[in-house]
Design a protein around this motif. Structure first.
Motif, PDB file in Angstrom:
ATOM      1  N   ARG A   1      71.907  75.433  48.803  1.00  0.00           N
ATOM      2  CA  ARG A   1      72.295  76.633  48.042  1.00  0.00           C
ATOM      3  C   ARG A   1      72.881  76.254  46.684  1.00  0.00           C
ATOM      4  NH1 ARG A   1      77.033  78.996  47.547  1.00  0.00           N
ATOM      5  NH2 ARG A   1      77.927  77.751  49.239  1.00  0.00           N
ATOM      6  N   ILE A   2      73.693  75.198  46.662  1.00  0.00           N
ATOM      7  CA  ILE A   2      74.286  74.755  45.389  1.00  0.00           C
ATOM      8  C   ILE A   2      73.206  74.250  44.446  1.00  0.00           C
ATOM      9  CG2 ILE A   2      75.834  73.059  44.338  1.00  0.00           C
ATOM     10  CD1 ILE A   2      77.563  73.222  46.825  1.00  0.00           C
ATOM     11  N   ARG A   3      72.249  73.492  44.991  1.00  0.00           N
ATOM     12  CA  ARG A   3      71.159  72.997  44.142  1.00  0.00           C
ATOM     13  C   ARG A   3      70.352  74.166  43.549  1.00  0.00           C
ATOM     14  NH1 ARG A   3      70.966  68.855  48.191  1.00  0.00           N
ATOM     15  NH2 ARG A   3      71.402  66.808  47.250  1.00  0.00           N
ATOM     16  N   LYS A   4      70.174  75.201  44.334  1.00  0.00           N
ATOM     17  CA  LYS A   4      69.432  76.364  43.830  1.00  0.00           C
ATOM     18  C   LYS A   4      70.229  77.086  42.754  1.00  0.00           C
ATOM     19  CE  LYS A   4      67.070  80.588  45.293  1.00  0.00           C
ATOM     20  NZ  LYS A   4      65.847  80.215  44.567  1.00  0.00           N
ATOM     21  N   ASP A   5      71.538  77.214  42.952  1.00  0.00           N
ATOM     22  CA  ASP A   5      72.381  77.890  41.961  1.00  0.00           C
ATOM     23  C   ASP A   5      72.424  77.116  40.648  1.00  0.00           C
ATOM     24  OD1 ASP A   5      72.917  79.841  43.811  1.00  0.00           O
ATOM     25  OD2 ASP A   5      74.829  78.966  44.463  1.00  0.00           O
ATOM     26  N   LEU A   6      72.375  75.773  40.734  1.00  0.00           N
ATOM     27  CA  LEU A   6      72.431  74.929  39.537  1.00  0.00           C
ATOM     28  C   LEU A   6      71.046  74.563  39.014  1.00  0.00           C
ATOM     29  CD1 LEU A   6      75.310  72.475  40.588  1.00  0.00           C
ATOM     30  CD2 LEU A   6      75.473  74.520  39.137  1.00  0.00           C
ATOM     31  N   ASP A   7      70.000  75.155  39.581  1.00  0.00           N
ATOM     32  CA  ASP A   7      68.603  74.880  39.183  1.00  0.00           C
ATOM     33  C   ASP A   7      68.216  73.422  39.412  1.00  0.00           C
ATOM     34  OD1 ASP A   7      68.135  77.526  38.270  1.00  0.00           O
ATOM     35  OD2 ASP A   7      69.195  77.058  36.409  1.00  0.00           O
ATOM     36  N   LEU A   8      68.895  72.744  40.353  1.00  0.00           N
ATOM     37  CA  LEU A   8      68.576  71.348  40.626  1.00  0.00           C
ATOM     38  C   LEU A   8      67.401  71.190  41.571  1.00  0.00           C
ATOM     39  CD1 LEU A   8      72.190  69.876  41.012  1.00  0.00           C
ATOM     40  CD2 LEU A   8      70.694  69.796  39.017  1.00  0.00           C
ATOM     41  N   ASP A   9      66.916  72.297  42.117  1.00  0.00           N
ATOM     42  CA  ASP A   9      65.741  72.224  42.981  1.00  0.00           C
ATOM     43  C   ASP A   9      64.439  72.330  42.190  1.00  0.00           C
ATOM     44  OD1 ASP A   9      66.307  74.805  42.216  1.00  0.00           O
ATOM     45  OD2 ASP A   9      65.562  75.708  44.079  1.00  0.00           O
ATOM     46  N   GLU A  10      64.557  72.517  40.872  1.00  0.00           N
ATOM     47  CA  GLU A  10      63.379  72.603  40.013  1.00  0.00           C
ATOM     48  C   GLU A  10      62.938  71.205  39.572  1.00  0.00           C
ATOM     49  OE1 GLU A  10      61.798  75.299  39.240  1.00  0.00           O
ATOM     50  OE2 GLU A  10      63.184  76.825  39.994  1.00  0.00           O
ATOM     51  N   PRO A  11      61.694  71.048  39.101  1.00  0.00           N
ATOM     52  CA  PRO A  11      61.278  69.761  38.518  1.00  0.00           C
ATOM     53  C   PRO A  11      62.176  69.395  37.337  1.00  0.00           C
ATOM     54  CG  PRO A  11      59.392  71.191  38.906  1.00  0.00           C
ATOM     55  CD  PRO A  11      60.607  72.030  39.151  1.00  0.00           C
ATOM     56  N   LEU A  12      62.260  68.098  37.055  1.00  0.00           N
ATOM     57  CA  LEU A  12      63.185  67.617  36.037  1.00  0.00           C
ATOM     58  C   LEU A  12      62.865  68.203  34.667  1.00  0.00           C
ATOM     59  CD1 LEU A  12      65.631  65.787  35.700  1.00  0.00           C
ATOM     60  CD2 LEU A  12      64.080  63.942  35.063  1.00  0.00           C
ATOM     61  N   TRP A  13      61.588  68.305  34.323  1.00  0.00           N
ATOM     62  CA  TRP A  13      61.244  68.844  33.000  1.00  0.00           C
ATOM     63  C   TRP A  13      61.670  70.298  32.862  1.00  0.00           C
ATOM     64  CZ3 TRP A  13      58.103  73.044  32.357  1.00  0.00           C
ATOM     65  CH2 TRP A  13      57.307  73.420  33.462  1.00  0.00           C
ATOM     66  N   ARG A  14      61.589  71.051  33.984  1.00  0.00           N
ATOM     67  CA  ARG A  14      62.003  72.447  33.926  1.00  0.00           C
ATOM     68  C   ARG A  14      63.529  72.566  33.846  1.00  0.00           C
ATOM     69  NH1 ARG A  14      58.925  76.351  37.925  1.00  0.00           N
ATOM     70  NH2 ARG A  14      57.265  75.591  36.545  1.00  0.00           N
ATOM     71  N   GLN A  15      64.224  71.650  34.526  1.00  0.00           N
ATOM     72  CA  GLN A  15      65.679  71.624  34.394  1.00  0.00           C
ATOM     73  C   GLN A  15      66.081  71.355  32.950  1.00  0.00           C
ATOM     74  OE1 GLN A  15      67.815  69.174  37.283  1.00  0.00           O
ATOM     75  NE2 GLN A  15      66.041  69.227  38.659  1.00  0.00           N
ATOM     76  N   TYR A  16      65.377  70.403  32.312  1.00  0.00           N
ATOM     77  CA  TYR A  16      65.686  70.069  30.924  1.00  0.00           C
ATOM     78  C   TYR A  16      65.385  71.251  30.004  1.00  0.00           C
ATOM     79  CZ  TYR A  16      65.283  67.910  26.325  1.00  0.00           C
ATOM     80  OH  TYR A  16      65.412  67.614  24.997  1.00  0.00           O
ATOM     81  N   ALA A  17      64.257  71.918  30.225  1.00  0.00           N
ATOM     82  CA  ALA A  17      63.914  73.073  29.397  1.00  0.00           C
ATOM     83  C   ALA A  17      64.958  74.183  29.550  1.00  0.00           C
ATOM     84  CB  ALA A  17      62.521  73.592  29.772  1.00  0.00           C
ATOM     85  N   HIS A  18      65.419  74.385  30.783  1.00  0.00           N
ATOM     86  CA  HIS A  18      66.456  75.397  31.013  1.00  0.00           C
ATOM     87  C   HIS A  18      67.749  75.002  30.320  1.00  0.00           C
ATOM     88  CE1 HIS A  18      68.782  78.464  33.085  1.00  0.00           C
ATOM     89  NE2 HIS A  18      69.616  77.529  33.503  1.00  0.00           N
ATOM     90  N   TYR A  19      68.083  73.715  30.385  1.00  0.00           N
ATOM     91  CA  TYR A  19      69.315  73.248  29.750  1.00  0.00           C
ATOM     92  C   TYR A  19      69.247  73.404  28.230  1.00  0.00           C
ATOM     93  CZ  TYR A  19      72.863  70.038  27.996  1.00  0.00           C
ATOM     94  OH  TYR A  19      73.917  69.484  27.299  1.00  0.00           O
ATOM     95  N   MET A  20      68.120  73.018  27.618  1.00  0.00           N
ATOM     96  CA  MET A  20      67.989  73.134  26.170  1.00  0.00           C
ATOM     97  C   MET A  20      67.998  74.588  25.737  1.00  0.00           C
ATOM     98  SD  MET A  20      68.135  70.147  25.084  1.00  0.00           S
ATOM     99  CE  MET A  20      67.895  70.623  23.372  1.00  0.00           C
ATOM    100  N   GLY A  21      67.445  75.471  26.564  1.00  0.00           N
ATOM    101  CA  GLY A  21      67.538  76.893  26.248  1.00  0.00           C
ATOM    102  C   GLY A  21      68.975  77.367  26.202  1.00  0.00           C
ATOM    103  N   GLN A  22      69.803  76.846  27.098  1.00  0.00           N
ATOM    104  CA  GLN A  22      71.225  77.186  27.075  1.00  0.00           C
ATOM    105  C   GLN A  22      71.918  76.582  25.853  1.00  0.00           C
ATOM    106  OE1 GLN A  22      72.471  75.708  30.992  1.00  0.00           O
ATOM    107  NE2 GLN A  22      72.707  77.805  31.679  1.00  0.00           N
ATOM    108  N   VAL A  23      71.545  75.323  25.503  1.00  0.00           N
ATOM    109  CA  VAL A  23      72.180  74.653  24.363  1.00  0.00           C
ATOM    110  C   VAL A  23      71.957  75.436  23.083  1.00  0.00           C
ATOM    111  CG1 VAL A  23      72.050  72.596  22.897  1.00  0.00           C
ATOM    112  CG2 VAL A  23      72.154  72.350  25.370  1.00  0.00           C
ATOM    113  N   PHE A  24      70.735  75.924  22.871  1.00  0.00           N
ATOM    114  CA  PHE A  24      70.419  76.648  21.642  1.00  0.00           C
ATOM    115  C   PHE A  24      71.106  78.010  21.579  1.00  0.00           C
ATOM    116  CE2 PHE A  24      66.484  73.900  21.630  1.00  0.00           C
ATOM    117  CZ  PHE A  24      66.907  73.130  20.547  1.00  0.00           C
ATOM    118  N   THR A  25      71.659  78.451  22.688  1.00  0.00           N
ATOM    119  CA  THR A  25      72.457  79.677  22.679  1.00  0.00           C
ATOM    120  C   THR A  25      73.947  79.380  22.697  1.00  0.00           C
ATOM    121  OG1 THR A  25      72.351  79.835  25.111  1.00  0.00           O
ATOM    122  CG2 THR A  25      70.634  80.965  23.833  1.00  0.00           C
ATOM    123  N   GLY A  26      74.305  78.092  22.571  1.00  0.00           N
ATOM    124  CA  GLY A  26      75.708  77.708  22.508  1.00  0.00           C
ATOM    125  C   GLY A  26      76.368  77.521  23.855  1.00  0.00           C
TER     126      GLY A  26
END
Length: 307
Positions: free
Chosen positions: A50-75
């Motif tokens: 459940r924690i991995r799902k909440d933190l998007d850690l169950d996604e492929p690494l490239w998708r985790q990175y894309a999600h993270y960069m999307g957050q970075v560009f929004t501050g």
């Protein structure tokens, strides 16, 4: 100049994306952030999932990175494992380390350039030999040794300053840690300045200036020193980011709660969002410092022109 700045900014984009992806990969792919949350105890599989799902850690690494960069560009740089936003930790840590870095850079620049010019103009004399020997010793001594010794002598034995820095980190208490942080860079700045001036002293433009009867001070300051500063400025530009990222040892010695302290705590507790977020900002600092160095080249050397 405008086209050069635009080209350099465009070049920074793939460098930023590639560097942050490597950092993200090394932090998230080579460790298990969820296991770090539970310490030595093995987590319940359902809870861990459940924690991995909440933190998007169950996604492929490239998708985790894309999600993270999307957050970075929004501050938004994520949330630390203690529930605090990483941006809140940054707001507390970066101003402290920035003040510490300014002290270190001013110390190494002022004293390093002075010693470099003095030793270059008096090459082969006693001052030159003494400074070269001293800088070699400074480079050879690890920061944790020099920091501990200066902390004991100046802070404990002689009582000239406090041995540790208060949580609010006033500027007067950062003077000694700033000196410790900038000691090794001071040695490199001194030796680099000396070498550059010695090489340029044999240049044609210097001999021409002397033959025209210009005062020695003007020859040294306006002609020799100005053109000798390019390698020094290059080093100082890259050193700014290195000092901010490499302040872990100094901040640990003097109990400074800056960037180095947060990185140390993040690595120790495997707090991945904190580590990735802080290093991402340090990457931006490195890139901006290098851009500033490129722009200073044309100011220091009129022979350099950008298309």
């Amino acid at each position: 100049m405008g086209r050069h700045v635009l080209r350099r900014l465009l070049q920074m984009i793939p460098v930023f994306l590639g560097t942050t992806f490597l950092i993200f990969f090394m932090v998230y792919a080579l460790g298990d952030p969820v296991a770090a949350l539970f310490g030595d105890k093995a987590p319940d599989p359902a809870t861990a999932a459940r924690i991995r799902k909440d933190l998007d850690l169950d996604e492929p690494l490239w998708r985790q990175y894309a999600h993270y960069m999307g957050q970075v560009f929004t501050g938004h740089f994520g949330t630390a494992f203690d529930g605090r936003p990483v941006t809140e930790l940054m707001a507390e840590a970066f101003p402290i380390t920035l003040r510490l870095t300014v002290v270190a850079v001013l110390f190494e620049t002022a004293l390093g350039l002075t010693l470099g010019v003095a030793t270059a103009l008096g090459r082969g004399r006693g001052l030159d030999s003494s400074v070269l020997l001293l800088t070699l010793v400074v480079v050879s001594v690890p920061t944790f040794v020099s920091g501990s010794v200066l902390q004991y002598l100046i802070g404990v034995k002689w009582g000239w300053t406090t041995p540790s820095v208060a949580p609010e980190a006033p500027l007067d208490q950062l003077l000694l840690p700033g000196v410790v942080l900038g000691l090794v860079s001071l040695a490199y700045t001194t030796r680099l300045t000396r070498t550059s001036i010695v090489e340029n002293a044999r240049a044609d433009y210097v001999r021409t200036a002397v033959a025209k009867g210009l005062p020695r001070r003007r020859v040294v300051v306006r002609h020799l020193l100005r053109n000798s500063l390019i390698p020094v400025v290059t080093f100082l530009g890259t050193d700014i980011g290195a000092l901010m990222g490499g302040a872990i040892v100094t901040e640990r010695i003097f109990n400074i709660h800056g960037v180095g302290y947060q990185l140390y705590q993040g690595i120790l507790r495997q707090n991945s969002p904190t580590v990735v977020g802080f290093v991402t900002i340090l990457v931006i600092v490195f890139l901006l410092a290098n851009l500033l160095v490129d722009l200073l080249y044309a100011v220091l050397d009129p022979r350099i022109r950008y298309a």
